[in-house]
Scaffold this active site. Structure first.
Site, short mmCIF file in Angstrom:
data_model
loop_
_atom_site.label_atom_id
_atom_site.label_comp_id
_atom_site.label_asym_id
_atom_site.label_seq_id
_atom_site.Cartn_x
_atom_site.Cartn_y
_atom_site.Cartn_z
N CYS A 89 12.81 54.63 57.63
CA CYS A 89 13.20 54.10 56.32
C CYS A 89 11.96 54.07 55.43
CB CYS A 89 13.77 52.70 56.50
SG CYS A 89 14.26 51.91 54.96
N HIS A 131 23.13 54.47 57.04
CA HIS A 131 21.85 53.79 56.78
C HIS A 131 21.78 53.29 55.34
CE1 HIS A 131 17.31 53.53 57.29
NE2 HIS A 131 17.45 53.45 55.99
N GLU A 132 22.17 54.16 54.39
CA GLU A 132 22.04 53.79 52.97
C GLU A 132 23.08 52.75 52.57
OE1 GLU A 132 19.34 54.52 51.77
OE2 GLU A 132 18.81 56.20 53.06
N HIS A 135 21.97 49.36 53.42
CA HIS A 135 21.02 48.78 52.47
C HIS A 135 21.76 47.99 51.38
CE1 HIS A 135 16.94 50.09 53.35
NE2 HIS A 135 17.31 51.34 53.53
#
Ligand code: CO
Length: 155
Positions: A89, A131-132, A135
């Site tokens: 990241c 993953h995004e 966030h």
């Protein structure tokens, strides 16, 4: 366009839940353009708006041809299978860890003009999308790491 500062682990911004984008205006387009430039300069695979200090639901990932996929208000509506692989990241420089993610996902989102879109992503792109989107809910991949890669493995 402008390169924006990437927020690093330890900054509380990365733990906040982002608000949906409601205005598909020039300000959003500027944000997405800046995110692209920031991502390219950092040589990353994906970037979420909170990583540049904006608590809105927008992400960018790099596709298989080196182009950009912009996703506004993305929702993972379907996930299938699993893959285990290394993940890193831009907000956590120098660290990589093994993370289990779905092998395939379906993502519903809007483009920069508010048009609804659906994408079926697999392998690395499925990993990047998960993953995004995490966030946007204030979650870093670190909480999912089964083990961190050693310096030898990083080479
Ligand atoms: Co990240």
């Amino acid at each position: 366009m402008a390169i924006r500062n990437i927020v690093k682990q330890g900054d509380g911004i990365l733990e906040k839940v982002c608000r949906p984008v409601t205005d598909f205006n020039g300000r959003l387009h500027q944000l997405l353009d800046d995110m692209k430039e920031t991502l390219a300069a950092a040589e990353g695979a994906g970037l979420a708006a909170p990583q540049v200090g904006v608590l809105r639901r927008a992400v960018i990932i790099i596709d298989d041809e080196g182009g950009y996929i912009e996703m506004v208000n993305p929702v993972i509506t379907q996930a299938e299978g699993s893959q285990d692989g290394p993940e890193g990241c831009l907000s956590v420089p120098g660290r990589y860890g093994m993370v289990e993610r779905p092998q395939q996902v379906t993502v519903e989102f809007q483009d920069r003009y508010g048009e609804k879109k659906t994408l079926h992503l697999e392998d690395f792109l499925a990993r990047a999308a998960c993953h995004e989107v995490d966030h946007l809910d204030g979650k870093l991949y670190l909480r999912l790491v089964s083990r961190f890669l050693t310096p030898e493995e990083l080479e």
